[in-house]
Design a protein around this motif. Structure first.
Motif, PDB file in Angstrom:
ATOM      1  N   PRO A 189       0.808  -1.220   0.000  1.00 10.14           N
ATOM      2  CA  PRO A 189       0.000   0.000   0.000  1.00 10.14           C
ATOM      3  C   PRO A 189       0.844   1.274   0.000  1.00 10.14           C
ATOM      4  CG  PRO A 189      -0.087  -1.082   2.140  1.00 10.14           C
ATOM      5  CD  PRO A 189       0.622  -2.010   1.211  1.00 10.14           C
ATOM      6  N   LEU A 190       2.121   1.147   0.363  1.00  7.71           N
ATOM      7  CA  LEU A 190       2.962   2.354   0.437  1.00  7.71           C
ATOM      8  C   LEU A 190       3.776   2.577  -0.843  1.00  7.71           C
ATOM      9  CD1 LEU A 190       4.276   2.038   4.124  1.00  7.71           C
ATOM     10  CD2 LEU A 190       2.438   3.498   3.274  1.00  7.71           C
ATOM     11  N   GLY A 191       3.480   1.776  -1.868  1.00  5.21           N
ATOM     12  CA  GLY A 191       4.264   1.853  -3.107  1.00  5.21           C
ATOM     13  C   GLY A 191       4.424   3.260  -3.644  1.00  5.21           C
ATOM     14  N   GLU A 192       3.341   4.019  -3.669  1.00  2.00           N
ATOM     15  CA  GLU A 192       3.417   5.387  -4.199  1.00  2.00           C
ATOM     16  C   GLU A 192       4.262   6.292  -3.309  1.00  2.00           C
ATOM     17  OE1 GLU A 192       0.500   7.719  -6.203  1.00  2.00           O
ATOM     18  OE2 GLU A 192      -0.948   6.073  -5.982  1.00  2.00           O
ATOM     19  N   CYS A 193       4.295   5.984  -2.014  1.00  3.26           N
ATOM     20  CA  CYS A 193       5.124   6.782  -1.089  1.00  3.26           C
ATOM     21  C   CYS A 193       6.601   6.576  -1.399  1.00  3.26           C
ATOM     22  CB  CYS A 193       4.856   6.383   0.360  1.00  3.26           C
ATOM     23  SG  CYS A 193       3.170   6.725   0.883  1.00  3.26           S
ATOM     24  N   TYR A 194       6.983   5.314  -1.676  1.00  2.00           N
ATOM     25  CA  TYR A 194       8.384   5.057  -2.024  1.00  2.00           C
ATOM     26  C   TYR A 194       8.770   5.886  -3.249  1.00  2.00           C
ATOM     27  CZ  TYR A 194       7.308   0.762   0.590  1.00  2.00           C
ATOM     28  OH  TYR A 194       6.882  -0.132   1.523  1.00  2.00           O
ATOM     29  N   ALA A 195       7.903   5.815  -4.258  1.00  2.00           N
ATOM     30  CA  ALA A 195       8.209   6.512  -5.510  1.00  2.00           C
ATOM     31  C   ALA A 195       8.371   8.008  -5.260  1.00  2.00           C
ATOM     32  CB  ALA A 195       7.104   6.256  -6.522  1.00  2.00           C
ATOM     33  N   ALA A 196       7.501   8.566  -4.401  1.00  2.00           N
ATOM     34  CA  ALA A 196       7.553  10.004  -4.115  1.00  2.00           C
ATOM     35  C   ALA A 196       8.868  10.358  -3.420  1.00  2.00           C
ATOM     36  CB  ALA A 196       6.364  10.411  -3.257  1.00  2.00           C
ATOM     37  N   LEU A 197       9.275   9.546  -2.453  1.00  2.00           N
ATOM     38  CA  LEU A 197      10.532   9.825  -1.747  1.00  2.00           C
ATOM     39  C   LEU A 197      11.712   9.707  -2.710  1.00  2.00           C
ATOM     40  CD1 LEU A 197       9.976   8.086   1.706  1.00  2.00           C
ATOM     41  CD2 LEU A 197      10.104  10.532   1.244  1.00  2.00           C
ATOM     42  N   GLY A 253      12.338  12.709  -4.445  1.00  2.00           N
ATOM     43  CA  GLY A 253      12.769  13.830  -3.614  1.00  2.00           C
ATOM     44  C   GLY A 253      11.621  14.655  -3.057  1.00  2.00           C
ATOM     45  N   GLU A 254      10.438  14.067  -2.924  1.00  2.00           N
ATOM     46  CA  GLU A 254       9.290  14.822  -2.417  1.00  2.00           C
ATOM     47  C   GLU A 254       9.202  14.739  -0.888  1.00  2.00           C
ATOM     48  OE1 GLU A 254       6.685  14.551  -6.497  1.00  2.00           O
ATOM     49  OE2 GLU A 254       6.029  13.318  -4.816  1.00  2.00           O
ATOM     50  N   ILE A 255       8.358  15.585  -0.332  1.00  2.00           N
ATOM     51  CA  ILE A 255       8.176  15.618   1.127  1.00  2.00           C
ATOM     52  C   ILE A 255       6.818  15.005   1.448  1.00  2.00           C
ATOM     53  CG2 ILE A 255       7.980  17.109   3.148  1.00  2.00           C
ATOM     54  CD1 ILE A 255       9.725  19.152   1.690  1.00  2.00           C
ATOM     55  N   LEU A 256       6.823  13.905   2.200  1.00  2.00           N
ATOM     56  CA  LEU A 256       5.555  13.266   2.571  1.00  2.00           C
ATOM     57  C   LEU A 256       5.034  13.853   3.877  1.00  2.00           C
ATOM     58  CD1 LEU A 256       6.226   9.444   2.031  1.00  2.00           C
ATOM     59  CD2 LEU A 256       5.277  11.093   0.408  1.00  2.00           C
ATOM     60  N   ILE A 257       3.727  14.038   3.939  1.00  2.00           N
ATOM     61  CA  ILE A 257       3.097  14.392   5.212  1.00  2.00           C
ATOM     62  C   ILE A 257       2.336  13.165   5.690  1.00  2.00           C
ATOM     63  CG2 ILE A 257       1.276  15.758   6.291  1.00  2.00           C
ATOM     64  CD1 ILE A 257       2.008  18.061   4.513  1.00  2.00           C
ATOM     65  N   ILE A 258       2.698  12.680   6.864  1.00  2.00           N
ATOM     66  CA  ILE A 258       2.054  11.468   7.378  1.00  2.00           C
ATOM     67  C   ILE A 258       1.482  11.736   8.765  1.00  2.00           C
ATOM     68  CG2 ILE A 258       2.516   9.132   8.225  1.00  2.00           C
ATOM     69  CD1 ILE A 258       4.198   8.626   5.912  1.00  2.00           C
ATOM     70  N   PHE A 259       0.262  11.278   8.979  1.00  2.00           N
ATOM     71  CA  PHE A 259      -0.348  11.356  10.306  1.00  2.00           C
ATOM     72  C   PHE A 259      -0.310   9.952  10.901  1.00  2.00           C
ATOM     73  CE2 PHE A 259      -2.547  14.695   7.774  1.00  2.00           C
ATOM     74  CZ  PHE A 259      -2.056  15.796   8.459  1.00  2.00           C
ATOM     75  N   PRO A 260       0.692   9.660  11.746  1.00  2.00           N
ATOM     76  CA  PRO A 260       0.860   8.271  12.192  1.00  2.00           C
ATOM     77  C   PRO A 260      -0.301   7.760  13.046  1.00  2.00           C
ATOM     78  CG  PRO A 260       2.778   9.625  12.754  1.00  2.00           C
ATOM     79  CD  PRO A 260       1.718  10.552  12.293  1.00  2.00           C
ATOM     80  N   GLU A 261      -1.157   8.660  13.549  1.00  2.00           N
ATOM     81  CA  GLU A 261      -2.312   8.171  14.306  1.00  2.00           C
ATOM     82  C   GLU A 261      -3.324   7.502  13.381  1.00  2.00           C
ATOM     83  OE1 GLU A 261      -3.612  11.203  17.596  1.00  2.00           O
ATOM     84  OE2 GLU A 261      -2.534  12.275  16.037  1.00  2.00           O
ATOM     85  N   GLY A 262      -3.235   7.805  12.084  1.00  2.00           N
ATOM     86  CA  GLY A 262      -4.098   7.144  11.114  1.00  2.00           C
ATOM     87  C   GLY A 262      -5.438   7.811  10.908  1.00  2.00           C
ATOM     88  N   SER A 263      -5.984   8.457  11.946  1.00  2.00           N
ATOM     89  CA  SER A 263      -7.242   9.186  11.742  1.00  2.00           C
ATOM     90  C   SER A 263      -7.313  10.343  12.735  1.00  2.00           C
ATOM     91  CB  SER A 263      -8.457   8.272  11.892  1.00  2.00           C
ATOM     92  OG  SER A 263      -8.875   8.256  13.233  1.00  2.00           O
ATOM     93  N   ARG A 264      -8.296  11.244  12.514  1.00  2.00           N
ATOM     94  CA  ARG A 264      -8.373  12.438  13.343  1.00  2.00           C
ATOM     95  C   ARG A 264      -8.775  12.120  14.768  1.00  2.00           C
ATOM     96  NH1 ARG A 264     -12.570  15.580   9.990  1.00  2.00           N
ATOM     97  NH2 ARG A 264     -13.049  13.462   9.359  1.00  2.00           N
ATOM     98  N   GLY A 265      -9.636  11.128  14.916  1.00  2.00           N
ATOM     99  CA  GLY A 265     -10.093  10.744  16.252  1.00  2.00           C
ATOM    100  C   GLY A 265     -10.763  11.887  16.970  1.00  2.00           C
ATOM    101  N   GLU A 266     -10.735  11.824  18.295  1.00  2.00           N
ATOM    102  CA  GLU A 266     -11.353  12.866  19.103  1.00  2.00           C
ATOM    103  C   GLU A 266     -10.449  14.097  19.119  1.00  2.00           C
ATOM    104  OE1 GLU A 266     -13.149  12.709  23.318  1.00  2.00           O
ATOM    105  OE2 GLU A 266     -12.636  10.666  22.731  1.00  2.00           O
ATOM    106  N   ALA A 267     -11.043  15.279  19.061  1.00  2.00           N
ATOM    107  CA  ALA A 267     -10.265  16.506  18.970  1.00  2.00           C
ATOM    108  C   ALA A 267      -9.287  16.637  20.135  1.00  2.00           C
ATOM    109  CB  ALA A 267     -11.193  17.715  18.938  1.00  2.00           C
ATOM    110  N   GLU A 268      -8.044  16.996  19.813  1.00  2.00           N
ATOM    111  CA  GLU A 268      -6.993  17.293  20.792  1.00  2.00           C
ATOM    112  C   GLU A 268      -6.633  16.125  21.701  1.00  2.00           C
ATOM    113  OE1 GLU A 268      -5.485  19.906  20.036  1.00  2.00           O
ATOM    114  OE2 GLU A 268      -7.024  20.939  18.869  1.00  2.00           O
TER     115      GLU A 268
END
Lengths: 312, 212
Positions: B103-111, B114-129
């Motif tokens: 599933p991360l194939g496109e991320c490898y290609a982007a890196l 030389g691109e900059i990936l933005i990743i939210f390791p929590e995976g979802s927004r969840g409850e605010a703050e």
């Protein structure tokens, strides 16, 4: 573009520029002669004063509408800063959006000079509307605290500060040497001068603390030095900027000096309650806009009503 | 043409919303990477998070900044998919990963580009703050690109401004704390622990008012 300002305001602006030049030179000399000490904050503070002065000039020099929009923006930033430092609830999301809507309305009443609406809109209508909106959400834990905080914030950052805008809408007699901008300039100049004078007198002579639990740097020497300076300046310049005369000039100087001090320590108490030193970081060397406007939240409505009672 | 929409989005949406309507208070801005390849790891509270991160970087880098986002939400056919790919510039990832390919194939290609990936390791927004457990996909990326810096960015306030389920931001000042860049540390466990510790340290710099 034509600059449309009364002559005394232009002279006074020149005076403020001269003061800032002197302050900038002193700060630069201090930094050079005492390389061991850190004068970054002082220099940032003076630099920010230059920006505030430029912003004020642009706001008032060209068109009345620019001034109203600029002052409404000041309230917007102050209210935003306030909400960002106080406790809030997820449940109040939409109530907060409604509270922001009070800002354009309040400044619109000032713009059209509808005094009756201007003076009751937030203390009466918003005071009743916001709890109604909040009760529709139905979240009762923290209800009173939440609505109390919200209304206090609106009163301070929007209602009180909007009196600056209403000064611009007051009708002036034919042929007066002053106008709305002079009144606003007088209020802001004396309030800020008072802040600076209290600070400088306190640094020079400060020994006895006024209110150590809230603001440990405030001393009687600074306070009284500020009161004397502000009252003297008010007595000297009020006849050129306001319809005030004689004892009224002295009284308005005293009023601004004392009220400015109280506004300052009230906002300090709020910040201390919240466990923070500055309300924000938008003005380098000063902190947030609330740190700069704290005195004005008291002086603006009090100066306005003093003037309004006596002359309008 | 793609870059046009991305510039337009940042200039006409991200900047006015983040710099005027809200307001950013950025601490340790000097730690930001000057260019790619890099991975920005941020906590996630709101759709505003992506706008905030886009605002941190200079305009000329914008076409090379790629938010990594869930395909099931952002690639709904029609306007959403067009908007996500062309205007926001996301790299979609399939969350359940049944498809068989990485599933991360496109991320490898982007890196690799030389691109900059933005990743939210929590995976979802969840409850605010509220910060939740990090998913380890980011460790997978860091292991594959051991010399690419991972930049932790802790944000506070976006969830108060526009929590899940709402669509208009309430003005609040947003606090952003940029952490020291990390690089791959050898094992997935030690990397995730260090990432978590960096976030805890950044969060400790914040003095946030109560939010319930």
């Amino acid at each position: 573009m034509k600059i449309d300002l009364p002559l005394p305001v232009l002279y006074a602006l020149g005076g403020v520029i001269a003061l800032l030049v002197v302050a900038s030179v002193i700060a630069a000399v201090l930094a050079r002669t005492h390389p061991d000490k850190d004068y970054t904050e002082l220099r940032q503070r003076i630099r920010t004063w230059w920006f505030i002065l430029a912003g004020f000039f642009i706001a008032v020099a060209f068109h009345r509408a620019v001034a109203f929009v600029a002052l409404a923006l000041v309230s917007f930033i102050a209210f935003k800063e306030f909400l960002s430092i106080v406790p809030t609830r997820r449940a109040d999301y939409s109530v907060l959006l409604w509270a922001y809507l009070a800002i354009p309305f309040q400044y619109y009443w000032a713009w059209i000079g509808w005094y009756g609406m201007f003076i009751i809109f937030i203390p009466v209508y918003m005071f009743l509307f916001l709890p109604m909106r909040m009760v529709l959400v139905g979240e009762t834990p923290g209800f009173l605290r939440s609505i109390g905080i919200l209304h206090w914030g609106l009163m301070t950052t929007v209602f009180s500060l909007s009196h600056m805008a209403y000064l611009l809408a007051l009708p002036q007699p034919e042929g007066a040497v002053y106008d709305g901008v002079s009144l606003l300039f007088f209020l802001v100049l004396l309030t800020e001068l008072n802040d600076v004078a209290q600070y400088v007198w306190g640094k020079l002579l400060g020994r006895h603390k006024v209110i150590p639990k809230v603001s440990p740097n405030k001393t009687w020497e600074g306070f009284l030095g500020g009161v004397a300076t502000t009252t003297l300046v008010a007595w000297l310049i009020a006849p050129w900027f306001t319809p005030l005369a004689g004892y009224q000039c002295v009284a308005t100087g005293l009023l601004i000096a004392v009220a400015g001090f109280i506004g300052d320590v009230v906002v300090s108490a709020v910040k201390r309650d919240m466990g923070i030193k500055d309300s924000g970081a938008i003005l380098p060397g000063h902190g947030g806009v609330l740190d700069r406007l704290d005195s004005l939240t008291f002086t603006a409505p009090l100066f306005f009503h003093f003037l309004y009672y006596l002359h309008y | 043409m793609k870059a046009f929409w991305r510039y337009a989005f940042v200039l006409l949406v991200a900047w006015p919303v983040m710099l005027f309507w809200l307001g950013l208070n950025v601490r340790h801005r000097d730690r930001l990477v000057a260019g790619g390849p890099a991975i920005v790891a941020a906590n996630h509270n709101s759709h505003l998070d992506t706008l905030a991160l886009l605002t941190l970087f200079p305009l000329e880098l914008i076409p090379r900044i790629r938010p990594v986002a869930a395909a099931d939400y952002f690639m709904k056919p029609g306007f959403m998919a067009w908007f996500s790919t062309n205007v926001v510039g996301i790299i979609p990832v399939v969350r359940d990963g049944r498809a068989g390919r990485d599933p991360l194939g496109e991320c490898y290609a982007a890196l690799e580009r030389g691109e900059i990936l933005i990743i939210f390791p929590e995976g979802s927004r969840g409850e605010a703050e509220r910060m939740t457990e990090f998913k380890s996909g980011i460790a997978h990326l860091a292991a594959r690109f051991p010399h690419v810096p991972v930049l932790p960015v802790f944000m506070h306030g976006t969830g108060k401004s526009m929590p899940r389920g709402t669509f208009a931001p309430v003005p609040f000042f947003i606090d952003i704390f940029v952490g020291e860049p990390l690089v791959w540390s050898g094992t997935r466990e030690s990397f995730m622990t260090r990432l978590r510790e960096t976030f805890d340290a950044l969060r400790a710099e914040l003095h946030a008012p109560e939010y319930t």
